[in-house]
Scaffold this active site. Structure first.
Site, PDB file in Angstrom:
ATOM      1  N   ARG A  62       0.836  -1.203   0.000  1.00  0.00           N
ATOM      2  CA  ARG A  62       0.000   0.000   0.000  1.00  0.00           C
ATOM      3  C   ARG A  62       0.869   1.251   0.000  1.00  0.00           C
ATOM      4  O   ARG A  62       0.630   2.200  -0.751  1.00  0.00           O
ATOM      5  CB  ARG A  62      -0.931  -0.009   1.222  1.00  0.00           C
ATOM      6  CG  ARG A  62      -2.034  -1.007   1.055  1.00  0.00           C
ATOM      7  CD  ARG A  62      -2.908  -1.215   2.284  1.00  0.00           C
ATOM      8  NE  ARG A  62      -3.971  -2.151   1.905  1.00  0.00           N
ATOM      9  CZ  ARG A  62      -5.031  -2.406   2.638  1.00  0.00           C
ATOM     10  NH1 ARG A  62      -5.208  -1.827   3.814  1.00  0.00           N
ATOM     11  NH2 ARG A  62      -5.952  -3.260   2.208  1.00  0.00           N
ATOM     12  N   TYR A  91      -5.884  -1.004  -6.955  1.00  0.00           N
ATOM     13  CA  TYR A  91      -5.302  -2.250  -6.400  1.00  0.00           C
ATOM     14  C   TYR A  91      -4.687  -2.069  -5.012  1.00  0.00           C
ATOM     15  O   TYR A  91      -4.642  -0.954  -4.506  1.00  0.00           O
ATOM     16  CB  TYR A  91      -4.365  -2.942  -7.381  1.00  0.00           C
ATOM     17  CG  TYR A  91      -3.100  -2.282  -7.885  1.00  0.00           C
ATOM     18  CD1 TYR A  91      -2.566  -1.145  -7.330  1.00  0.00           C
ATOM     19  CD2 TYR A  91      -2.426  -2.869  -8.960  1.00  0.00           C
ATOM     20  CE1 TYR A  91      -1.385  -0.605  -7.823  1.00  0.00           C
ATOM     21  CE2 TYR A  91      -1.254  -2.337  -9.466  1.00  0.00           C
ATOM     22  CZ  TYR A  91      -0.736  -1.197  -8.886  1.00  0.00           C
ATOM     23  OH  TYR A  91       0.415  -0.671  -9.375  1.00  0.00           O
ATOM     24  N   GLU A  92      -4.313  -3.181  -4.431  1.00  0.00           N
ATOM     25  CA  GLU A  92      -3.847  -3.199  -3.027  1.00  0.00           C
ATOM     26  C   GLU A  92      -4.887  -2.607  -2.078  1.00  0.00           C
ATOM     27  O   GLU A  92      -4.541  -1.953  -1.087  1.00  0.00           O
ATOM     28  CB  GLU A  92      -2.519  -2.439  -2.866  1.00  0.00           C
ATOM     29  CG  GLU A  92      -1.390  -2.909  -3.736  1.00  0.00           C
ATOM     30  CD  GLU A  92      -1.104  -4.408  -3.629  1.00  0.00           C
ATOM     31  OE1 GLU A  92      -1.553  -5.026  -2.651  1.00  0.00           O
ATOM     32  OE2 GLU A  92      -0.435  -4.950  -4.517  1.00  0.00           O
ATOM     33  N   GLY A  93      -6.148  -2.859  -2.361  1.00  0.00           N
ATOM     34  CA  GLY A  93      -7.244  -2.267  -1.574  1.00  0.00           C
ATOM     35  C   GLY A  93      -7.641  -0.957  -2.197  1.00  0.00           C
ATOM     36  O   GLY A  93      -6.844  -0.020  -2.235  1.00  0.00           O
ATOM     37  N   GLN A 122      -9.073   1.866   1.808  1.00  0.00           N
ATOM     38  CA  GLN A 122      -8.060   2.606   2.579  1.00  0.00           C
ATOM     39  C   GLN A 122      -8.730   3.589   3.534  1.00  0.00           C
ATOM     40  O   GLN A 122      -8.328   3.739   4.689  1.00  0.00           O
ATOM     41  CB  GLN A 122      -7.123   3.395   1.651  1.00  0.00           C
ATOM     42  CG  GLN A 122      -6.418   2.569   0.584  1.00  0.00           C
ATOM     43  CD  GLN A 122      -5.580   1.444   1.137  1.00  0.00           C
ATOM     44  OE1 GLN A 122      -4.907   1.612   2.148  1.00  0.00           O
ATOM     45  NE2 GLN A 122      -5.632   0.297   0.496  1.00  0.00           N
TER      46      GLN A 122
END
Lengths: 611, 611
Positions: B297, B438-440, B445
């Site tokens: 992240r 991506y990555e959440g 977040q």
């Protein structure tokens, strides 16, 4: 790719909100039947959702191809264009004398939104064709009109606008294409134009270019430009096609989006010369061209709306079928929820709705002002025309910038799938981006607004606007539902008004206005949009109340109201009109005061920076 | 495609602004030579500008290809990856025991910015490889560490993270991939993962997957997940490669950008089974995976910065060579000006600078907090770690959203050329868009920030942050140049502080926080960034004053100062640090109060709307 429309809101704008009768009662529109306008929209939507939308994805994936000096359009474009031509959709608002439908501009806006939303690359051809033909209709000789107008309005031939050259983009005064008068009164045109949308293709046997060029003894700068009609193929006296007119396509651009629209480099007069016909007067070319440019600017705003609405509707449909996570509103033991149940997703969706509806209100209202100007005379005409000219750069820039933002939010709604080409969001985003650039960058629009439109007619249009906004604030101040939103509009109008009053009096006013032209345009866009959305919300609130009464639902009983909203699409529609206005007032309008901060402070850091 | 860096500002962040000595004095970094850090940055930049940047455009145009079940990377990727591996750049911050360079994270941030900016598609391989290896280093057995860590840190093998499945994106609790324990203690993994970055390729003979899967008797939801190492090719006891491990690539996505990075669908265990090795404890998979997710992240934030800075530098270079129009500052008879002379272009450029520098300050400061946590113990460690955890979602989401915005402004700076593939802006824009997803997703977040990070350690991290901001406001309140900007920071902090205090006490607090998580994250991002930029500006102001004194230039003489700024790149750099902070304070920070409006008003229109 399926095109998902929002015809319900288009109908609301045209048939419920705006006073179309004030337009239609004029002799100019005596042929237009109000009762049929709904059907006209339905028919336009049918063709948009049909062959036009059907080739939108292919248009993107394959794109226009340039091979051996020729441009090939993607499969499906020819058939879709034929459908548009035969249905009269190229010239819905144009003069019936030359084959147009003669509809008001406000109705044309709805049609354009559908076509631009369904297939921007194809839709561009329409606006350029009717724009170029309209130049001929306005500034051409009777012979030129007879030869070109009907053929273009009916799509037998298409049109372009040829302005940009490699060294002259925003700076049209630097154009160098030459026009040399011949003994027969025609001109020989020579030079190279770039970024010419649909500059070449084989869709129609002829392409009619509206070209800005410079006569040999003309002064430097914009005042030396004249406007010419230059056909791709010469036209014989009997209207049949003659020899090629020495217009060559030297290549097309590879672009981020609108791949189905060939962006051409055109070379005029390399060999025996390109024959051109003067439109209007020598030296007045830029002034004449502004007719087409203004129409195109306005339509680029409609493009922003069209892309944004299509992207939003796609995101909305996805959010109603994609399961993911458990929403707070679901019970403890529940399984996955539809993502539309998640508050953050609802926020993203309503923000999209709010800006889409704001754009639609802005461009449709602007078109309605065009119609009102068209049916008015004297001072009244000037008043409507003033608003049209004020709103033209705002529609173009505000709708293209926020339209892009909406496509971005729509893409985000899809999560990871939004980044893939399996779903349409990424194409809408790519197609929309051009709108902030072409037909005059948004920076140019902002300078037009600040430098010209604020000051035209001694500032009456902008004062008139502020008066209209003030009236909306006042009329809704005590409304129990919309009062807080009206206060937000009041705050925004106050911030904008203060800046408009104070800045011109400052010592460095010219610098501050130039430096802040883009933020100022954004502030104006938000204030106008907030004002229009609140007007719409007040109307919708009344209609919702009437629906409740009609169904004998107690407005004070939330459960009963909720039940009606869940069951009646009409009630839900009006409810959403109210909620989008509230959302916009609280999330969009505060950006006005925020952008006033730098202006009030006289911040000029960009001029102090050493890049 | 040339990569244009901003190493001067990277050096400022690392070597002038942050207290790197506080990190380096620790025993953990006794091998790191401060004087060589500048050279390390130079070397990293050299490889970024060399083979890494050289294949960025091909990577986009050709893209990764999936043929006959195999993934082929674009030309140039293999050589560039080899350069990165042999230079140690994959694991600059990782454990020297396993082949890493052991540099502080704050230094690694500068390196990552260069590599991500030069070629995002390639850069992603690095962060995933070191992230997966670090999971093994932290949670693996000694045998696993011995087999995998060094080979991955040195780029002999690469790594991935396998989380997402078709029905489980944001909702990891819904994962269904199975892991069945075998008699020998290994597990047989079976299931399908999608969206796996670099899930397959032929760059390295093995690919090591970090896979979340569910054991047969595990509870439903996130608590039933365990973490496994699953190699593409089984590894023999002596470290040599054995048989394929039944991991197949079923296809790759066609995407808006990062075309050089294959986004794979992976199928585990279709035939004889994919052998996996448990990392850490059963049922703790998600908790363990968060180590890699948090690192990723944070690095996605660096990607946003890298794309934005590269796009901005390209726009800046273009603005310094493109002639168009006559700027107001040019004389009446002057010819065309460089577009950088036009106030609106300068505004666009300084806005880009301001957000790029804000992002750089934010991610570098966050990395420095990681370093401080690493060299601290007890309560002090918790304090730094609290800030790291608070800043991780902010870095990821704020830098990806505003990074995208910067690429958009950069594209706009190029005018029509920006929309073409002749110039790099459109690729940066496309590559950057994935970072908000991506990555959440950024929505995830924001929920992490609001739901977890605000409340962790009894709210101490957020209180500590507000204290730091308050100190900056106070210290600069009387500064003649920066005072007005400090007041803007004070206003923004006040608006944020009021919301943080009031909203949790409201009856519908949970709904308001969920609904406004994204705006709240944006508010926090702006306040932190404004605080850091003002700190930097104060430092730069002092350095500029020292330079003036050194050159005996009278600071009260504008012409003399101007002359020095024109001549000294160093003086101009410090001048710009001051101006970007002023610009950000007046144009970025007011967005905080603007976004507080809806929160204060308790606006919940998205929940009332009927979509």
């Amino acid at each position: 790719m399926k095109y998902l429309d929002d015809i319900r809101d288009v109908r609301f704008n045209l048939l419920e909100w705006l006073d179309l009768d004030a337009v239609l009662k004029s002799e100019a529109y005596q042929e237009v039947d109000r009762d049929q306008l709904g059907m006209v929209l339905d028919e336009a939507l049918k063709v948009a959702k049909g062959s036009v939308a059907a080739c939108n994805e292919t248009g993107d994936r394959v794109g226009a191809q340039w091979e051996n000096g020729k441009v090939r359009l993607p499969d499906g474009f020819a058939g879709a264009f034929q459908d548009l031509a035969s249905g009269g959709w190229i010239s819905a608002t144009m003069n019936p004398e030359f084959g147009g439908m003669g509809l008001p501009e406000s109705v044309g806006t709805g049609i354009s939104e559908f076509l631009m939303g369904a297939n921007t690359a194809l839709g561009l051809k329409l606006l350029l064709t009717r724009g170029a033909a309209h130049l001929i209709e306005t500034f051409g000789s009777d012979e030129l009109k007879a030869v070109y107008c009907e053929k273009m309005y009916t799509g037998e031939w298409t049109g372009t606008m040829c302005l940009t050259e490699a060294g002259a983009g925003s700076d049209l005064g630097a154009l160098t294409t030459k026009a040399v008068k011949q003994a027969d009164g025609t001109y020989l045109i020579s030079g190279e134009k770039i970024f010419i949308t649909s500059g070449d293709h084989e869709l129609t046997p002829n392409i009619i270019h509206a070209v800005l060029a410079r006569t040999p003894d003309a002064p430097a700068g914009p005042k030396g430009l004249s406007l010419f009609v230059v056909p791709k193929v010469r036209v014989n006296a009997d209207g049949s096609l003659g020899a090629p007119n020495d217009v060559a396509c030297a290549g097309i651009e590879h672009k981020l989006g609108i791949h189905g629209s060939p962006t051409c480099s055109l070379v005029f007069g390399t060999n025996d010369g390109s024959q051109g016909f003067l439109l209007g007067q020598e030296g007045q070319g830029l002034a004449h061209m502004f007719q087409m440019m203004n129409a195109a600017r306005y339509e680029v705003g409609v493009q922003g709306l069209g892309n944004a609405s299509a992207a939003h509707q796609a995101a909305l449909a996805y959010a109603k079928e994609r399961l993911q996570g458990r929403a707070p509103s679901a019970g403890k033991g529940a399984g996955q929820s539809l993502i539309i149940e998640h508050p953050d997703v609802r926020r993203m969706l309503l923000m999209q709705s709010a800006y889409v509806q704001a754009m639609r209100a802005l461009v449709t209202y602007t078109a309605w002002c065009m119609d009102m100007a068209h049916v008015s005379t004297g001072e009244e005409r000037d008043r409507w025309q003033g608003l049209v000219e004020l709103f033209t750069p705002v529609s173009k820039a505000w709708c293209s910038d926020w339209g892009f933002r909406v496509t971005e939010w729509a893409l985000q709604t899809f999560g990871g799938y939004g980044y893939t080409m399996e779903y349409p969001a990424e194409q809408y985003l790519r197609d929309c981006k051009i709108a902030s650039i072409y037909e005059g960058t948004n920076g140019i629009q902002a300078l037009d607004l600040v430098g010209r439109k604020f000051r035209m007619q001694d500032g009456r249009p902008v004062k008139a606007l502020m008066g209209l906004v003030g009236a909306t604030v006042k009329s809704l101040a005590a409304d129990p539902v919309l009062g807080p939103s009206a206060r937000q509009l009041g705050d925004a109008a106050k911030a904008l008004g203060a800046v408009l009053q104070e800045i011109p009096a400052r010592e460095n006013a010219a610098l501050l206005l130039g430096l802040n032209a883009v933020p100022l345009l954004d502030m104006v866009g938000h204030v106008v949009a907030g004002h229009l959305l609140l007007q719409q919300a007040a109307l919708a609130q009344g209609k919702l109340a009437a629906l409740l009464q009609e169904r004998s639902v107690d407005a004070g009983n939330p459960a009963a109201v909720r039940a009606l909203l869940a069951e009646s699409r009409e009630a839900a529609f009006y409810q959403n009109k109210v909620q989008t206005a509230i959302h916009f007032a609280h999330r969009g309008l505060p950006l006005v005061a925020a952008q006033a901060v730098a202006l009030q402070a006289g911040e000029t850091a960009p001029m102090e920076a050493m890049f």
